[in-house]
Design an enzyme around this catalytic site. Structure first.
Site, PDB file in Angstrom:
ATOM      1  N   HIS A 128     -45.599-115.835 -53.026  1.00 19.04           N
ATOM      2  CA  HIS A 128     -45.321-114.478 -52.545  1.00 19.04           C
ATOM      3  C   HIS A 128     -45.640-114.445 -51.050  1.00 19.04           C
ATOM      4  O   HIS A 128     -46.739-114.848 -50.637  1.00 19.04           O
ATOM      5  CB  HIS A 128     -46.217-113.448 -53.231  1.00 19.04           C
ATOM      6  CG  HIS A 128     -46.008-113.301 -54.704  1.00 19.04           C
ATOM      7  ND1 HIS A 128     -45.288-112.259 -55.254  1.00 19.04           N
ATOM      8  CD2 HIS A 128     -46.436-114.042 -55.755  1.00 19.04           C
ATOM      9  CE1 HIS A 128     -45.287-112.372 -56.572  1.00 19.04           C
ATOM     10  NE2 HIS A 128     -45.983-113.445 -56.907  1.00 19.04           N
TER      11      HIS A 128
ATOM     12  N   ASN B 121     -49.801-116.888 -57.814  1.00 20.13           N
ATOM     13  CA  ASN B 121     -50.502-116.543 -59.040  1.00 20.13           C
ATOM     14  C   ASN B 121     -50.356-117.696 -60.030  1.00 20.13           C
ATOM     15  O   ASN B 121     -49.258-118.206 -60.238  1.00 20.13           O
ATOM     16  CB  ASN B 121     -49.916-115.261 -59.641  1.00 20.13           C
ATOM     17  CG  ASN B 121     -50.164-114.053 -58.757  1.00 20.13           C
ATOM     18  OD1 ASN B 121     -51.242-113.899 -58.187  1.00 20.13           O
ATOM     19  ND2 ASN B 121     -49.172-113.186 -58.625  1.00 20.13           N
TER      20      ASN B 121
ATOM     21  N   CYS C 204     -34.730-120.275 -67.454  1.00 17.91           N
ATOM     22  CA  CYS C 204     -35.664-119.896 -66.376  1.00 17.91           C
ATOM     23  C   CYS C 204     -34.915-119.042 -65.354  1.00 17.91           C
ATOM     24  O   CYS C 204     -33.952-119.492 -64.731  1.00 17.91           O
ATOM     25  CB  CYS C 204     -36.251-121.132 -65.705  1.00 17.91           C
ATOM     26  SG  CYS C 204     -37.197-120.725 -64.219  1.00 17.91           S
TER      27      CYS C 204
ATOM     28  N   HIS D  21     -42.198-120.250 -63.078  1.00 14.87           N
ATOM     29  CA  HIS D  21     -41.534-121.132 -62.103  1.00 14.87           C
ATOM     30  C   HIS D  21     -42.275-120.910 -60.794  1.00 14.87           C
ATOM     31  O   HIS D  21     -42.345-119.761 -60.320  1.00 14.87           O
ATOM     32  CB  HIS D  21     -40.040-120.772 -61.986  1.00 14.87           C
ATOM     33  CG  HIS D  21     -39.247-121.640 -61.035  1.00 14.87           C
ATOM     34  ND1 HIS D  21     -38.100-122.311 -61.409  1.00 14.87           N
ATOM     35  CD2 HIS D  21     -39.431-121.921 -59.725  1.00 14.87           C
ATOM     36  CE1 HIS D  21     -37.615-122.981 -60.364  1.00 14.87           C
ATOM     37  NE2 HIS D  21     -38.404-122.750 -59.325  1.00 14.87           N
TER      38      HIS D  21
ATOM     39  N   ASP E 119     -38.382-109.915 -53.368  1.00 15.79           N
ATOM     40  CA  ASP E 119     -38.923-109.590 -54.691  1.00 15.79           C
ATOM     41  C   ASP E 119     -38.261-108.317 -55.211  1.00 15.79           C
ATOM     42  O   ASP E 119     -38.052-107.355 -54.464  1.00 15.79           O
ATOM     43  CB  ASP E 119     -40.440-109.401 -54.610  1.00 15.79           C
ATOM     44  CG  ASP E 119     -41.111-109.427 -55.959  1.00 15.79           C
ATOM     45  OD1 ASP E 119     -41.814-110.401 -56.267  1.00 15.79           O
ATOM     46  OD2 ASP E 119     -40.920-108.455 -56.736  1.00 15.79           O
TER      47      ASP E 119
ATOM     48  N   GLY F 161     -52.165-113.102 -63.370  1.00 17.38           N
ATOM     49  CA  GLY F 161     -50.992-112.242 -63.565  1.00 17.38           C
ATOM     50  C   GLY F 161     -49.666-112.943 -63.326  1.00 17.38           C
ATOM     51  O   GLY F 161     -48.666-112.298 -63.014  1.00 17.38           O
TER      52      GLY F 161
ATOM     53  N   HIS G 283     -43.821-120.029 -57.485  1.00 17.42           N
ATOM     54  CA  HIS G 283     -43.321-119.176 -56.408  1.00 17.42           C
ATOM     55  C   HIS G 283     -44.473-118.732 -55.521  1.00 17.42           C
ATOM     56  O   HIS G 283     -45.562-118.439 -56.003  1.00 17.42           O
ATOM     57  CB  HIS G 283     -42.555-117.958 -56.954  1.00 17.42           C
ATOM     58  CG  HIS G 283     -43.274-117.199 -58.018  1.00 17.42           C
ATOM     59  ND1 HIS G 283     -43.365-117.630 -59.321  1.00 17.42           N
ATOM     60  CD2 HIS G 283     -43.955-116.019 -57.975  1.00 17.42           C
ATOM     61  CE1 HIS G 283     -44.053-116.756 -60.037  1.00 17.42           C
ATOM     62  NE2 HIS G 283     -44.437-115.770 -59.239  1.00 17.42           N
TER      63      HIS G 283
ATOM     64  N   HIS H 293     -37.325-127.163 -60.945  1.00 13.99           N
ATOM     65  CA  HIS H 293     -38.225-126.412 -61.822  1.00 13.99           C
ATOM     66  C   HIS H 293     -39.615-127.038 -61.850  1.00 13.99           C
ATOM     67  O   HIS H 293     -39.792-128.165 -62.309  1.00 13.99           O
ATOM     68  CB  HIS H 293     -37.671-126.316 -63.251  1.00 13.99           C
ATOM     69  CG  HIS H 293     -38.533-125.456 -64.116  1.00 13.99           C
ATOM     70  ND1 HIS H 293     -38.470-124.066 -64.075  1.00 13.99           N
ATOM     71  CD2 HIS H 293     -39.518-125.756 -64.996  1.00 13.99           C
ATOM     72  CE1 HIS H 293     -39.364-123.568 -64.906  1.00 13.99           C
ATOM     73  NE2 HIS H 293     -40.019-124.577 -65.477  1.00 13.99           N
TER      74      HIS H 293
ATOM     75  N   CYS I  72     -34.788-120.517 -61.818  1.00  9.35           N
ATOM     76  CA  CYS I  72     -33.811-121.621 -61.712  1.00  9.35           C
ATOM     77  C   CYS I  72     -32.414-121.028 -61.551  1.00  9.35           C
ATOM     78  O   CYS I  72     -31.609-121.522 -60.756  1.00  9.35           O
ATOM     79  CB  CYS I  72     -33.843-122.504 -62.962  1.00  9.35           C
ATOM     80  SG  CYS I  72     -35.249-123.640 -63.020  1.00  9.35           S
TER      81      CYS I  72
HETATM   82  P1  DGP Z   1     -45.805-113.321 -60.581  1.00 10.60           P
HETATM   83  O1  DGP Z   1     -46.551-112.187 -61.181  1.00 10.60           O
HETATM   84  O2  DGP Z   1     -46.611-114.029 -59.487  1.00 10.60           O
HETATM   85  O3  DGP Z   1     -45.247-114.281 -61.603  1.00 10.60           O
HETATM   86  O4  DGP Z   1     -44.586-112.665 -59.806  1.00 10.60           O
HETATM   87  C1  DGP Z   1     -43.292-112.656 -60.258  1.00 10.60           C
HETATM   88  C2  DGP Z   1     -42.508-111.819 -59.288  1.00 10.60           C
HETATM   89  O5  DGP Z   1     -41.137-112.070 -59.500  1.00 10.60           O
HETATM   90  C3  DGP Z   1     -42.695-110.317 -59.451  1.00 10.60           C
HETATM   91  O6  DGP Z   1     -43.252-109.803 -58.241  1.00 10.60           O
HETATM   92  C4  DGP Z   1     -41.299-109.756 -59.669  1.00 10.60           C
HETATM   93  C5  DGP Z   1     -40.396-110.892 -59.278  1.00 10.60           C
HETATM   94  N1  DGP Z   1     -39.194-111.022 -60.066  1.00 10.60           N
HETATM   95  C6  DGP Z   1     -39.111-111.173 -61.406  1.00 10.60           C
HETATM   96  N2  DGP Z   1     -37.839-111.268 -61.802  1.00 10.60           N
HETATM   97  C7  DGP Z   1     -37.088-111.193 -60.674  1.00 10.60           C
HETATM   98  C8  DGP Z   1     -35.679-111.231 -60.437  1.00 10.60           C
HETATM   99  O7  DGP Z   1     -34.849-111.369 -61.340  1.00 10.60           O
HETATM  100  N3  DGP Z   1     -35.282-111.112 -59.144  1.00 10.60           N
HETATM  101  C9  DGP Z   1     -36.168-110.960 -58.105  1.00 10.60           C
HETATM  102  N4  DGP Z   1     -35.653-110.847 -56.897  1.00 10.60           N
HETATM  103  N5  DGP Z   1     -37.493-110.928 -58.303  1.00 10.60           N
HETATM  104  C10 DGP Z   1     -37.949-111.041 -59.576  1.00 10.60           C
END
Ligand code: DGP
Length: 114
Positions: free
Chosen positions: A102, A87, A4, A98, A30, A93, A100, A46, A7
């Protein structure tokens, strides 16, 4: 959880731009920002997503919102406005399995979201 990516960010095994951290949560920018401020608030533990939160996670789930509020203040978007988004699942989407939150701000948002 093995494999993950969030994680790994929580354990600092993968680099990210961390803006806040405590024993329960880590908050980082992000990688693909959709607004001038686009930050993710995640539990270190997790939890795959909203559907996986249990009653045991009640404090943790509330903490994600309180930490988002604190970081919004830190980022100076408390007064101009900001949006919290979680989301859940394919239609919403969700790309990373994991939980999160936004935190988006620094520009005018549209409603309804796309
Ligand atoms: P979601 O679509 O809600 O699952 O958003 C996942 C978000 O995670 C997306 O906006 C891009 C971000 N993201 C994915 N991988 C990484 C990473 O390795 N580092 C960072 N900082 N953000 C990431």
């Amino acid at each position: 959880m093995d494999g993950c990516i969030f994680c790994k960010i929580g354990k600092r095994e993968i680099e990210s731009m961390v803006v806040y951290e405590d024993k329960d949560v880590i908050v980082f920018r992000d990688i693909n920002p959709q607004a001038p401020v686009h930050i993710l608030v995640i539990p270190k533990k997790h939890v795959a997503g909203l559907n996986d939160i249990t009653a045991d996670d009640q404090m943790l789930a509330g903490k994600l919102i309180l930490v988002a509020q604190k970081v919004a203040r830190q980022e100076k978007i408390s007064e101009s406005g900001y949006r919290l988004v979680i989301n859940s699942g394919e239609d919403a989407g969700q790309a990373v399995q994991h939980l999160h939150v936004h935190l988006l701000g620094g520009r005018r948002m549209k409603w309804p979201p796309g």
